[in-house]
Write a protein that holds these residues in place. Sequence first.
Motif, PDB file in Angstrom:
ATOM      1  N   GLY A 189       0.804  -1.205   0.000  1.00  0.00           N
ATOM      2  CA  GLY A 189       0.000   0.000   0.000  1.00  0.00           C
ATOM      3  C   GLY A 189       0.836   1.254   0.000  1.00  0.00           C
ATOM      4  O   GLY A 189       0.516   2.232  -0.692  1.00  0.00           O
ATOM      5  N   GLN A 190       1.920   1.283   0.794  1.00  0.00           N
ATOM      6  CA  GLN A 190       2.806   2.446   0.787  1.00  0.00           C
ATOM      7  C   GLN A 190       3.363   2.685  -0.603  1.00  0.00           C
ATOM      8  O   GLN A 190       3.426   3.829  -1.074  1.00  0.00           O
ATOM      9  CB  GLN A 190       3.954   2.256   1.781  1.00  0.00           C
ATOM     10  CG  GLN A 190       4.979   3.400   1.748  1.00  0.00           C
ATOM     11  CD  GLN A 190       6.191   3.141   2.637  1.00  0.00           C
ATOM     12  OE1 GLN A 190       6.114   2.357   3.589  1.00  0.00           O
ATOM     13  NE2 GLN A 190       7.304   3.788   2.329  1.00  0.00           N
ATOM     14  N   ALA A 191       3.784   1.617  -1.263  1.00  0.00           N
ATOM     15  CA  ALA A 191       4.378   1.739  -2.593  1.00  0.00           C
ATOM     16  C   ALA A 191       3.417   2.413  -3.559  1.00  0.00           C
ATOM     17  O   ALA A 191       3.796   3.340  -4.295  1.00  0.00           O
ATOM     18  CB  ALA A 191       4.783   0.363  -3.118  1.00  0.00           C
ATOM     19  N   MET A 192       2.158   1.974  -3.552  1.00  0.00           N
ATOM     20  CA  MET A 192       1.220   2.503  -4.529  1.00  0.00           C
ATOM     21  C   MET A 192       0.700   3.886  -4.137  1.00  0.00           C
ATOM     22  O   MET A 192       0.435   4.720  -5.004  1.00  0.00           O
ATOM     23  CB  MET A 192       0.077   1.525  -4.749  1.00  0.00           C
ATOM     24  CG  MET A 192       0.538   0.169  -5.278  1.00  0.00           C
ATOM     25  SD  MET A 192       1.710   0.266  -6.676  1.00  0.00           S
ATOM     26  CE  MET A 192       0.649   0.891  -7.979  1.00  0.00           C
ATOM     27  N   GLN A 193       0.576   4.154  -2.830  1.00  0.00           N
ATOM     28  CA  GLN A 193       0.144   5.488  -2.399  1.00  0.00           C
ATOM     29  C   GLN A 193       1.184   6.532  -2.790  1.00  0.00           C
ATOM     30  O   GLN A 193       0.868   7.582  -3.358  1.00  0.00           O
ATOM     31  CB  GLN A 193      -0.102   5.506  -0.889  1.00  0.00           C
ATOM     32  CG  GLN A 193      -0.532   6.869  -0.335  1.00  0.00           C
ATOM     33  CD  GLN A 193       0.642   7.739   0.107  1.00  0.00           C
ATOM     34  OE1 GLN A 193       1.636   7.234   0.613  1.00  0.00           O
ATOM     35  NE2 GLN A 193       0.527   9.034  -0.107  1.00  0.00           N
ATOM     36  N   GLN A 194       2.464   6.245  -2.502  1.00  0.00           N
ATOM     37  CA  GLN A 194       3.519   7.181  -2.852  1.00  0.00           C
ATOM     38  C   GLN A 194       3.650   7.319  -4.364  1.00  0.00           C
ATOM     39  O   GLN A 194       3.851   8.429  -4.883  1.00  0.00           O
ATOM     40  CB  GLN A 194       4.846   6.727  -2.246  1.00  0.00           C
ATOM     41  CG  GLN A 194       4.885   6.824  -0.727  1.00  0.00           C
ATOM     42  CD  GLN A 194       6.192   6.314  -0.146  1.00  0.00           C
ATOM     43  OE1 GLN A 194       6.787   5.359  -0.657  1.00  0.00           O
ATOM     44  NE2 GLN A 194       6.654   6.945   0.926  1.00  0.00           N
ATOM     45  N   SER A 195       3.529   6.215  -5.064  1.00  0.00           N
ATOM     46  CA  SER A 195       3.640   6.250  -6.521  1.00  0.00           C
ATOM     47  C   SER A 195       2.566   7.124  -7.141  1.00  0.00           C
ATOM     48  O   SER A 195       2.839   7.938  -8.039  1.00  0.00           O
ATOM     49  CB  SER A 195       3.547   4.833  -7.095  1.00  0.00           C
ATOM     50  OG  SER A 195       4.698   4.091  -6.789  1.00  0.00           O
ATOM     51  N   MET A 196       1.333   6.967  -6.673  1.00  0.00           N
ATOM     52  CA  MET A 196       0.250   7.761  -7.246  1.00  0.00           C
ATOM     53  C   MET A 196       0.446   9.246  -6.969  1.00  0.00           C
ATOM     54  O   MET A 196       0.210  10.089  -7.843  1.00  0.00           O
ATOM     55  CB  MET A 196      -1.099   7.295  -6.702  1.00  0.00           C
ATOM     56  CG  MET A 196      -2.295   8.023  -7.287  1.00  0.00           C
ATOM     57  SD  MET A 196      -2.425   7.869  -9.094  1.00  0.00           S
ATOM     58  CE  MET A 196      -3.349   6.350  -9.236  1.00  0.00           C
ATOM     59  N   MET A 197       0.902   9.594  -5.774  1.00  0.00           N
ATOM     60  CA  MET A 197       1.168  10.993  -5.451  1.00  0.00           C
ATOM     61  C   MET A 197       2.162  11.589  -6.435  1.00  0.00           C
ATOM     62  O   MET A 197       1.962  12.684  -6.989  1.00  0.00           O
ATOM     63  CB  MET A 197       1.710  11.117  -4.028  1.00  0.00           C
ATOM     64  CG  MET A 197       2.210  12.507  -3.639  1.00  0.00           C
ATOM     65  SD  MET A 197       0.911  13.753  -3.502  1.00  0.00           S
ATOM     66  CE  MET A 197       0.193  13.273  -1.910  1.00  0.00           C
ATOM     67  N   SER A 198       3.244  10.869  -6.679  1.00  0.00           N
ATOM     68  CA  SER A 198       4.287  11.371  -7.560  1.00  0.00           C
ATOM     69  C   SER A 198       3.860  11.334  -9.026  1.00  0.00           C
ATOM     70  O   SER A 198       4.046  12.307  -9.768  1.00  0.00           O
ATOM     71  CB  SER A 198       5.564  10.552  -7.364  1.00  0.00           C
ATOM     72  OG  SER A 198       6.589  11.000  -8.210  1.00  0.00           O
ATOM     73  N   MET A 199       3.282  10.214  -9.456  1.00  0.00           N
ATOM     74  CA  MET A 199       2.924  10.054 -10.863  1.00  0.00           C
ATOM     75  C   MET A 199       1.876  11.071 -11.290  1.00  0.00           C
ATOM     76  O   MET A 199       1.952  11.633 -12.386  1.00  0.00           O
ATOM     77  CB  MET A 199       2.422   8.639 -11.117  1.00  0.00           C
ATOM     78  CG  MET A 199       2.237   8.291 -12.589  1.00  0.00           C
ATOM     79  SD  MET A 199       3.832   8.217 -13.456  1.00  0.00           S
ATOM     80  CE  MET A 199       3.371   7.335 -14.939  1.00  0.00           C
ATOM     81  N   MET A 200       0.894  11.323 -10.423  1.00  0.00           N
ATOM     82  CA  MET A 200      -0.145  12.270 -10.787  1.00  0.00           C
ATOM     83  C   MET A 200       0.408  13.681 -10.946  1.00  0.00           C
ATOM     84  O   MET A 200      -0.112  14.475 -11.726  1.00  0.00           O
ATOM     85  CB  MET A 200      -1.270  12.249  -9.757  1.00  0.00           C
ATOM     86  CG  MET A 200      -2.168  11.023  -9.868  1.00  0.00           C
ATOM     87  SD  MET A 200      -2.944  10.831 -11.494  1.00  0.00           S
ATOM     88  CE  MET A 200      -4.076  12.220 -11.485  1.00  0.00           C
ATOM     89  N   SER A 201       1.476  14.004 -10.229  1.00  0.00           N
ATOM     90  CA  SER A 201       2.073  15.329 -10.409  1.00  0.00           C
ATOM     91  C   SER A 201       2.656  15.463 -11.808  1.00  0.00           C
ATOM     92  O   SER A 201       2.589  16.541 -12.419  1.00  0.00           O
ATOM     93  CB  SER A 201       3.147  15.586  -9.347  1.00  0.00           C
ATOM     94  OG  SER A 201       4.315  14.817  -9.567  1.00  0.00           O
ATOM     95  N   ALA A 202       3.260  14.402 -12.336  1.00  0.00           N
ATOM     96  CA  ALA A 202       3.783  14.431 -13.706  1.00  0.00           C
ATOM     97  C   ALA A 202       2.644  14.539 -14.717  1.00  0.00           C
ATOM     98  O   ALA A 202       2.742  15.290 -15.702  1.00  0.00           O
ATOM     99  CB  ALA A 202       4.617  13.181 -13.978  1.00  0.00           C
ATOM    100  N   ILE A 203       1.559  13.807 -14.464  1.00  0.00           N
ATOM    101  CA  ILE A 203       0.406  13.830 -15.370  1.00  0.00           C
ATOM    102  C   ILE A 203      -0.252  15.206 -15.362  1.00  0.00           C
ATOM    103  O   ILE A 203      -0.493  15.811 -16.404  1.00  0.00           O
ATOM    104  CB  ILE A 203      -0.621  12.757 -14.960  1.00  0.00           C
ATOM    105  CG1 ILE A 203      -0.014  11.347 -15.060  1.00  0.00           C
ATOM    106  CG2 ILE A 203      -1.885  12.869 -15.802  1.00  0.00           C
ATOM    107  CD1 ILE A 203       0.523  10.980 -16.402  1.00  0.00           C
ATOM    108  N   GLN A 204      -0.541  15.717 -14.159  1.00  0.00           N
ATOM    109  CA  GLN A 204      -1.210  17.010 -14.047  1.00  0.00           C
ATOM    110  C   GLN A 204      -0.284  18.153 -14.469  1.00  0.00           C
ATOM    111  O   GLN A 204      -0.744  19.177 -14.967  1.00  0.00           O
ATOM    112  CB  GLN A 204      -1.677  17.252 -12.609  1.00  0.00           C
ATOM    113  CG  GLN A 204      -2.662  16.216 -12.085  1.00  0.00           C
ATOM    114  CD  GLN A 204      -4.019  16.301 -12.749  1.00  0.00           C
ATOM    115  OE1 GLN A 204      -4.176  15.912 -13.896  1.00  0.00           O
ATOM    116  NE2 GLN A 204      -4.995  16.805 -12.035  1.00  0.00           N
TER     117      GLN A 204
END
Length: 525
Positions: free
Chosen positions: A368-383
């Motif tokens: 869960g930590q892996a995917m929570q942190q990943s989504m936080m970072s990845m969405m910043s690149a997308i947005q």
Amino acid sequence: MLNEAQLSDRPGRRSRRGRSQSTRSKAPGQNLHLRVPYITRRIPTYDLLNDEALERIEATAERILAEIGIELREDAEAMRLYREAGARVTDVSKDVWNLKFEPGMVREILKTAPARFTQHARNPANNVEIGGDATVFAPSYGSPFVMDLDAGRRYGTIGDFENLVKLAQSSPWLHHSGGTICEPTDVPVNKRHLDMVYAHMRYSDRPFLGSITAPERAADSIEMCRILFGSDFVDRNCVIMGNFNTTSPLVLDGVTTAGIRTYAEAGQGSIHLPFLLGGAVSPLTMAGSVAQCLAKSMASCALTQLVRPGAPAVLAGFLSSMSLRTGSPTFGTPEPALGSLVMGQLARRLKLPLRCAGNFSTSKLPDGQAMQQSMMSMMSAIQGGANFILHSAGFLDGLLSMSYEKFVMDCDMAGALHAYMGGIAVTDDTLGFEALAQNGPGEHLFGTDHTLRHYQTAYWDSALNDDQPFETWDEQGGVDYARRANARWKEILNAYEAPPMDEGTDLALRDFVARKKASMEDAWY
């Protein structure tokens, strides 16, 4: 020096709901958002800061370049190019110079850099566009270790490297083969670049990154491209890029600048990435880190234009926070995510393509930590509007480890992001009035013409999620997400087929690799 340490087009698993593939024209995880060579953004970018704030950051970046400067080490040719362009050069010590740039000078040099360019693949259907409204996902890069749930964490090998190239090639949601997906530590340091570039060429037909660890290895990477694509084609087109991590704070070392020059001289692309760790090699505050990142990446990108105006260059930012209690880097945290949004705004103002963020995590497991942190970072690149997103799959353990399970988990997320970035089409058909009108109030819509027309394409369909009732999931063994991912990557590798390659080309590539290896003794450090 601080450095940052893609099966077929039908990647779905068998349905758990008992629906056979004969009753379903697509496999889970593919849906009919058809595979595309890159994403064309159909959602707006998020502009976090107003013009006044952006101008203050840009002014600070110019002050850094004009008053503090960049230290250049052991590359007299790069020093000469900067000096002839107008930089003020001061000797620091033997073969070390301080470069200062008058405000606006670097921006003027960068005007010849393309705002968007094509990186060609050996399969032209897989050419990618980098810049503008195009987004490219590539696997993670640079981990010395690999891990999976069966064998645990271990040093990467050339076998692991080839497996990860095959996983990337097999994913419909990645667009690029990446570069050093893991370090193949069972191959000598001075020879492994040959095996890595060959693996990208043989086991993938997508674009890839070449070696950057020494200028002669960069030259080897480009020469192998001349064998694969033809010398004339390489001279006229970008077919390979180098991902350059510059030394922080504010240093350009000679190995890096010589590598940048090698790619630029050949008209090939390069990515210019300061690795910034807040409080260690950049200001703790994010505005300061962003200003430093902009200054450093601009100065590095400028070298490409001094070598060959028009050579592709990608502005980049790797912004990282740190735990001030332990001194450990932290990834997937909110402050660097905000910084990536700002880097997007600055890159658009500068009219350069951007690389930033990715599926970052410091978790040691695909959890869960892996995917929570990943989504936080990845969405910043997308947005934020990033154009080239390295680290889109596999990043774990603060980039020290490439995880097989995390790789396929991240690919699944990348599939969801394809749908997200596609936005919402508003037409007479998509408004669906007829779906409601056909049977009227109180009647379900399952058999309506509108539903039957759209049911295969309306929603993204995960290859890994389990959306069944709890009781059904429990009866089937209660398999969690990580274990489903473990089974998934094995299925993909078992089904993998290499894209065809001309036998003569393959022979020429293998001969080049063999001759180069035979020409030098093994070096392990």
